[in-house]
Scaffold this active site. Sequence first.
Site, PDB file in Angstrom:
ATOM      1  N   GLY A  71      67.081 -41.649   9.941  1.00 44.21           N
ATOM      2  CA  GLY A  71      67.048 -42.196   8.682  1.00 44.21           C
ATOM      3  C   GLY A  71      67.872 -41.881   7.750  1.00 44.21           C
ATOM      4  O   GLY A  71      68.461 -42.757   7.087  1.00 44.21           O
ATOM      5  N   THR A  72      68.366 -40.813   7.883  1.00 39.44           N
ATOM      6  CA  THR A  72      69.308 -40.240   6.868  1.00 39.44           C
ATOM      7  C   THR A  72      70.653 -41.008   7.031  1.00 39.44           C
ATOM      8  O   THR A  72      71.138 -41.476   6.088  1.00 39.44           O
ATOM      9  CB  THR A  72      69.534 -38.790   7.101  1.00 39.44           C
ATOM     10  OG1 THR A  72      68.366 -37.931   6.594  1.00 39.44           O
ATOM     11  CG2 THR A  72      70.732 -38.074   6.088  1.00 39.44           C
ATOM     12  N   ASN A 151      57.809 -41.001   0.124  1.00 34.92           N
ATOM     13  CA  ASN A 151      57.288 -39.918   1.308  1.00 34.92           C
ATOM     14  C   ASN A 151      56.484 -38.855   0.952  1.00 34.92           C
ATOM     15  O   ASN A 151      55.849 -38.398   1.627  1.00 34.92           O
ATOM     16  CB  ASN A 151      58.561 -39.134   1.756  1.00 34.92           C
ATOM     17  CG  ASN A 151      59.402 -38.917   0.895  1.00 34.92           C
ATOM     18  OD1 ASN A 151      59.850 -39.645   0.095  1.00 34.92           O
ATOM     19  ND2 ASN A 151      60.198 -37.655   1.094  1.00 34.92           N
ATOM     20  N   GLN A 179      59.164 -44.358   5.971  1.00 32.59           N
ATOM     21  CA  GLN A 179      57.659 -43.846   5.869  1.00 32.59           C
ATOM     22  C   GLN A 179      56.762 -45.220   6.196  1.00 32.59           C
ATOM     23  O   GLN A 179      55.399 -45.203   6.184  1.00 32.59           O
ATOM     24  CB  GLN A 179      57.337 -43.462   4.480  1.00 32.59           C
ATOM     25  CG  GLN A 179      57.886 -42.194   4.537  1.00 32.59           C
ATOM     26  CD  GLN A 179      57.267 -41.128   5.069  1.00 32.59           C
ATOM     27  OE1 GLN A 179      56.341 -41.071   5.940  1.00 32.59           O
ATOM     28  NE2 GLN A 179      58.300 -39.875   5.262  1.00 32.59           N
ATOM     29  N   SER A 199      63.201 -44.522  11.028  1.00 28.05           N
ATOM     30  CA  SER A 199      63.467 -43.470  11.811  1.00 28.05           C
ATOM     31  C   SER A 199      62.479 -42.873  12.768  1.00 28.05           C
ATOM     32  O   SER A 199      61.206 -43.117  12.612  1.00 28.05           O
ATOM     33  CB  SER A 199      63.464 -42.178  10.630  1.00 28.05           C
ATOM     34  OG  SER A 199      63.568 -40.878  11.386  1.00 28.05           O
ATOM     35  N   HIS A 201      61.313 -40.239  14.450  1.00 29.78           N
ATOM     36  CA  HIS A 201      60.436 -39.369  14.469  1.00 29.78           C
ATOM     37  C   HIS A 201      59.169 -39.332  13.540  1.00 29.78           C
ATOM     38  O   HIS A 201      58.436 -38.619  13.340  1.00 29.78           O
ATOM     39  CB  HIS A 201      61.076 -38.086  14.482  1.00 29.78           C
ATOM     40  CG  HIS A 201      61.584 -37.560  12.992  1.00 29.78           C
ATOM     41  ND1 HIS A 201      60.823 -36.614  12.131  1.00 29.78           N
ATOM     42  CD2 HIS A 201      62.532 -38.069  12.424  1.00 29.78           C
ATOM     43  CE1 HIS A 201      61.653 -36.576  11.110  1.00 29.78           C
ATOM     44  NE2 HIS A 201      62.675 -37.627  11.251  1.00 29.78           N
ATOM     45  N   THR A 237      79.390 -42.811  21.656  1.00 26.72           N
ATOM     46  CA  THR A 237      78.493 -43.049  22.696  1.00 26.72           C
ATOM     47  C   THR A 237      76.864 -42.955  22.201  1.00 26.72           C
ATOM     48  O   THR A 237      76.568 -41.840  21.736  1.00 26.72           O
ATOM     49  CB  THR A 237      78.851 -42.045  23.863  1.00 26.72           C
ATOM     50  OG1 THR A 237      80.101 -42.252  24.047  1.00 26.72           O
ATOM     51  CG2 THR A 237      78.162 -42.385  25.122  1.00 26.72           C
ATOM     52  N   CYS A 325      62.215 -31.931   3.932  1.00 28.80           N
ATOM     53  CA  CYS A 325      63.701 -31.465   3.648  1.00 28.80           C
ATOM     54  C   CYS A 325      63.533 -30.906   2.497  1.00 28.80           C
ATOM     55  O   CYS A 325      64.649 -29.941   2.506  1.00 28.80           O
ATOM     56  CB  CYS A 325      64.466 -32.889   3.543  1.00 28.80           C
ATOM     57  SG  CYS A 325      63.496 -34.215   4.349  1.00 28.80           S
TER      58      CYS A 325
HETATM   59  N1  PLP Z   1      63.798 -41.516   3.876  1.00 31.08           N
HETATM   60  C1  PLP Z   1      62.827 -40.990   3.808  1.00 31.08           C
HETATM   61  C2  PLP Z   1      61.665 -41.806   2.842  1.00 31.08           C
HETATM   62  C3  PLP Z   1      61.920 -39.954   4.424  1.00 31.08           C
HETATM   63  O1  PLP Z   1      60.809 -39.768   4.395  1.00 31.08           O
HETATM   64  C4  PLP Z   1      62.774 -39.256   5.325  1.00 31.08           C
HETATM   65  C5  PLP Z   1      62.343 -38.194   6.166  1.00 31.08           C
HETATM   66  O2  PLP Z   1      61.654 -37.499   5.764  1.00 31.08           O
HETATM   67  C6  PLP Z   1      64.255 -39.797   5.559  1.00 31.08           C
HETATM   68  C7  PLP Z   1      64.724 -40.716   4.793  1.00 31.08           C
HETATM   69  C8  PLP Z   1      65.339 -39.162   6.434  1.00 31.08           C
HETATM   70  O3  PLP Z   1      64.988 -39.437   7.870  1.00 31.08           O
HETATM   71  P1  PLP Z   1      65.570 -38.599   9.164  1.00 31.08           P
HETATM   72  O4  PLP Z   1      64.632 -37.277   9.098  1.00 31.08           O
HETATM   73  O5  PLP Z   1      65.430 -39.439  10.212  1.00 31.08           O
HETATM   74  O6  PLP Z   1      66.780 -38.133   8.761  1.00 31.08           O
END
Ligand code: PLP
Length: 382
Positions: A71-72, A151, A179, A199, A201, A237, A325
Amino acid sequence: MKQIYLDYAATTPVDPVVAEAILPYIKDIFGNPSSIYTIGQGSRTAIEKAREDVTGLIGAKPEEIIFTSSGTESDNLAIKGIAYANRDKGNHIITTEIEHHAVLESTRFLETQGFSVTYIKPDKYGWISPDKIKNAITKKTVLISVMHANNEIGTIEPIKEIGRIAKEHGIYFHIDAVQTVGHIPVSVDELGVDLLSLSGHKFYGPKGVGALYIRKGTKIAPIIHGGGQERHIRAGTENLSSIVGLGKAAEIVKGKIQSETTRLTGLRDMLIKGLLEKIPETKLNGHPTERLPNNINITIPNIEGEAVILHLNELGIYAGTGSACSAYDLGPSHILLAIGLSQQMAHSSVRFTLGMWNTKEDIEYLLQVLPNIIGRLLEEEK
Ligand code: PLP
């Protein structure tokens, strides 16, 4: 000891069916998806099937999905990619104070590169007013980026209204839907978005894989350069096994969103009611109604959120103080501060996020043990 996982917003367990689907792509099927011989094409077919499954979850077309590492990365690509590719049109970006660090650090970086950014303040529920977005638009605005749901506090933002405003002004609109995808219905056309981050996970897929939806015709620049994979937008890749897992998770969760939303909303409301009744002075953070079906975020005055987490941990109950995070920096959550909590109140907050494997018994057990933990902590404070 019984274990109760209540931190699904941090990450979800991998669905066993997803794990099964991944295995052959770690053990046997290894061809490079870019190779034209048979074993390469087996990998290519699996990736394209996963792409189809992701589109099914958000109402997109396969050519509009770019696989990323997270997601990042999706947030970084959306924000920097649009900013760089559209610099001739303008250098102004609108986002909010309550975005994830993946968005905020991207915009802060762009500020060092000659871009200007407006950070919209939420109301006390963490809700972003579409009017505030509208009033921040200038002739130089090239991108609006607002998260679909927060989140930490679970507030769902008025994305459809903001999408309409963005369209009226001809401005690209990105949502961080990390989310929401897999948890509530998401349709890129209904919401009127041009870019959407998700994302794996967060909806029972593997970690380290994500996707960015990019509406056809969007002008975007790559941020990772190399061999031209993923339509020359994201080189490298492909992470074959994880992409297969992401696709499988999307396929499975699609059929469960409706029933899980109803079930989890029931558990969420039961937990909120119980917490407010059993623990004096507890306050719910986030929107009372416009909130994710699985999110409960509370502040308990005079209590350290981390102490609560550690006491629960001893009982095999896993919850969070905020985003996983931000566990790296010990400062109070920027989200709780943005909705008006003092530093002290922000430190007194605990987040419970529910998911597929939670039951009514889990909630009952939490409601049985938590008031005692709080009682003991308050005694220690005296
Ligand atoms: N954006 C939101 C709202 C999130 O909650 C998160 C992860 O906690 C992310 C982005 C980042 O996703 P990833 O953990 O896949 O980098």
